[in-house]
Design a protein around this motif. Sequence first.
Motif, PDB file in Angstrom:
ATOM      1  N   ARG A 115      -3.613   1.744  13.494  1.00  0.00           N
ATOM      2  CA  ARG A 115      -3.703   0.439  12.839  1.00  0.00           C
ATOM      3  C   ARG A 115      -3.325   0.585  11.365  1.00  0.00           C
ATOM      4  O   ARG A 115      -3.317   1.712  10.838  1.00  0.00           O
ATOM      5  CB  ARG A 115      -5.127  -0.118  12.960  1.00  0.00           C
ATOM      6  N   PRO A 116      -2.992  -0.499  10.690  1.00  0.00           N
ATOM      7  CA  PRO A 116      -2.663  -0.402   9.269  1.00  0.00           C
ATOM      8  C   PRO A 116      -3.813   0.204   8.459  1.00  0.00           C
ATOM      9  O   PRO A 116      -4.980  -0.129   8.670  1.00  0.00           O
ATOM     10  CB  PRO A 116      -2.425  -1.858   8.865  1.00  0.00           C
ATOM     11  N   VAL A 117      -3.459   1.084   7.552  1.00  0.00           N
ATOM     12  CA  VAL A 117      -4.402   1.636   6.585  1.00  0.00           C
ATOM     13  C   VAL A 117      -4.034   1.011   5.251  1.00  0.00           C
ATOM     14  O   VAL A 117      -3.022   1.359   4.643  1.00  0.00           O
ATOM     15  CB  VAL A 117      -4.336   3.174   6.524  1.00  0.00           C
ATOM     16  N   ILE A 118      -4.847   0.064   4.812  1.00  0.00           N
ATOM     17  CA  ILE A 118      -4.512  -0.703   3.611  1.00  0.00           C
ATOM     18  C   ILE A 118      -4.585   0.167   2.364  1.00  0.00           C
ATOM     19  O   ILE A 118      -3.766   0.027   1.451  1.00  0.00           O
ATOM     20  CB  ILE A 118      -5.457  -1.913   3.471  1.00  0.00           C
ATOM     21  N   MET A 119      -5.567   1.051   2.327  1.00  0.00           N
ATOM     22  CA  MET A 119      -5.701   1.973   1.206  1.00  0.00           C
ATOM     23  C   MET A 119      -6.243   3.303   1.716  1.00  0.00           C
ATOM     24  O   MET A 119      -7.328   3.341   2.305  1.00  0.00           O
ATOM     25  CB  MET A 119      -6.669   1.429   0.148  1.00  0.00           C
ATOM     26  N   ASP A 120      -5.506   4.369   1.525  1.00  0.00           N
ATOM     27  CA  ASP A 120      -6.034   5.728   1.695  1.00  0.00           C
ATOM     28  C   ASP A 120      -6.108   6.328   0.298  1.00  0.00           C
ATOM     29  O   ASP A 120      -5.125   6.842  -0.227  1.00  0.00           O
ATOM     30  CB  ASP A 120      -5.137   6.564   2.603  1.00  0.00           C
ATOM     31  N   ALA A 121      -7.299   6.222  -0.296  1.00  0.00           N
ATOM     32  CA  ALA A 121      -7.504   6.700  -1.670  1.00  0.00           C
ATOM     33  C   ALA A 121      -8.164   8.066  -1.689  1.00  0.00           C
ATOM     34  O   ALA A 121      -8.755   8.446  -2.699  1.00  0.00           O
ATOM     35  CB  ALA A 121      -8.342   5.697  -2.447  1.00  0.00           C
ATOM     36  N   THR A 122      -8.034   8.817  -0.605  1.00  0.00           N
ATOM     37  CA  THR A 122      -8.564  10.187  -0.580  1.00  0.00           C
ATOM     38  C   THR A 122      -7.593  11.166  -1.229  1.00  0.00           C
ATOM     39  O   THR A 122      -7.861  12.361  -1.293  1.00  0.00           O
ATOM     40  CB  THR A 122      -8.850  10.632   0.861  1.00  0.00           C
ATOM     41  N   VAL A 123      -6.470  10.649  -1.732  1.00  0.00           N
ATOM     42  CA  VAL A 123      -5.452  11.484  -2.369  1.00  0.00           C
ATOM     43  C   VAL A 123      -5.808  11.718  -3.838  1.00  0.00           C
ATOM     44  O   VAL A 123      -6.716  11.095  -4.392  1.00  0.00           O
ATOM     45  CB  VAL A 123      -4.072  10.813  -2.248  1.00  0.00           C
TER      46      VAL A 123
END
Length: 394
Positions: free
Chosen positions: A171-179
């Motif tokens: 599904r869409p991942v709107i924000m992956d801020a684990t970077v």
Amino acid sequence: MGRAFDIAIVGGGLAGGLTALAIRRAHPTLSLALIEAGESYGGNHRWSWFENDLSEAGAELMAPFAMTAWSGGNEVRFPAHTRQLSANYRSLDSRNFDTRLRRDLPQEAILTGSRVTQLAADGAELVSGEKIRAGAVIDCRDAVPSPHLTGGWQVFLGQHLRTERPHGIERPVIMDATVDQPGAYRFIYLLPMGPDEIFVEDTYYADSATLDPELLRERITDYCRDKGWDAHVLHEETGVLPVITGGDFSAYRASLETPGVVLAGARGGFVHPLTSYTMPVAVENALAIAGAAEMGGEGLTRFVSNRADRHWRATGFYRLLGKMLFDAAVPEERYRVFERFYRLPEPLIERFYAARSTGFDKVRILSGKPPVPVSRAVTALLGKGAPLVHESPQ
């Protein structure tokens, strides 16, 4: 003599294209010109939105476009919080936008590769020297940096990739801020376009409008490598969008207005000032303009100007939050603002993205322990903010 139309729309991006389509459907007898400097409508861009962002009439306007739709909700990822949400997602590629406009608009309305050199209430002059006469002129060209507005920037580079093996994103991942957070709020945006195709965008809420394509390509490559994806690029797009936190809106519009010309689209201030999401605003504005299209140039100019003023007042809360994000949060810690936000009730989150937050929503967002130091928050609220202008090269 040149060609003559009832309405000439200058700028064939999202706002201009949807306005032309809405007018065509509401008033099929009105003659239209959709004038675009580039060779295609929409440029090189992808627009996305949540299913519930659009009204019934808005969804009907968008229905003919060949879009990608997901029915499994969406998710966000932060260092201390991952969440799956139920809102379904939609996305439209500008190439499909161009194809549909060319199909649905009359052939005489299609004026691509036609750069405008001069606008007036009764028409436009093209770089070729041709003069287009019109009963009403609507300026939907791109937004421009302005010293009359303050804020920061959303900078991004996106790649449509094909992976050697299924990527596994459902599904869409709107924000992956684990970077990593290198001096800005950074997140990766993921749209699964098929089992072995995925759109990966590296996005930054940054103080500077600087875009370094090579660096962002390298970071996307590293992200894919970390996920175990061996991929090659099918298509690429870039963007630098203003995130508006304040300013003198009247002075901004006055600096861009041509007497008697309707100023609409992002250039006219019709944006979500914090998220830069434009689809819900563009759709509703296109429908409103179509409903008032028979007013003529002078009446339509007043109508849209009043809508712009109301939109500016109605979105003040989002500019306040943007001010806190850029002026109160340490750049490397900005992700905490969104991490906290995504712990709130899902209906509130949906209304936020559609710029329809209720009074209770606003209280709920601001209540509790703030994600930024109080002293920095006070300083931010008292400060003027950075002008929304590109930095001059040193």
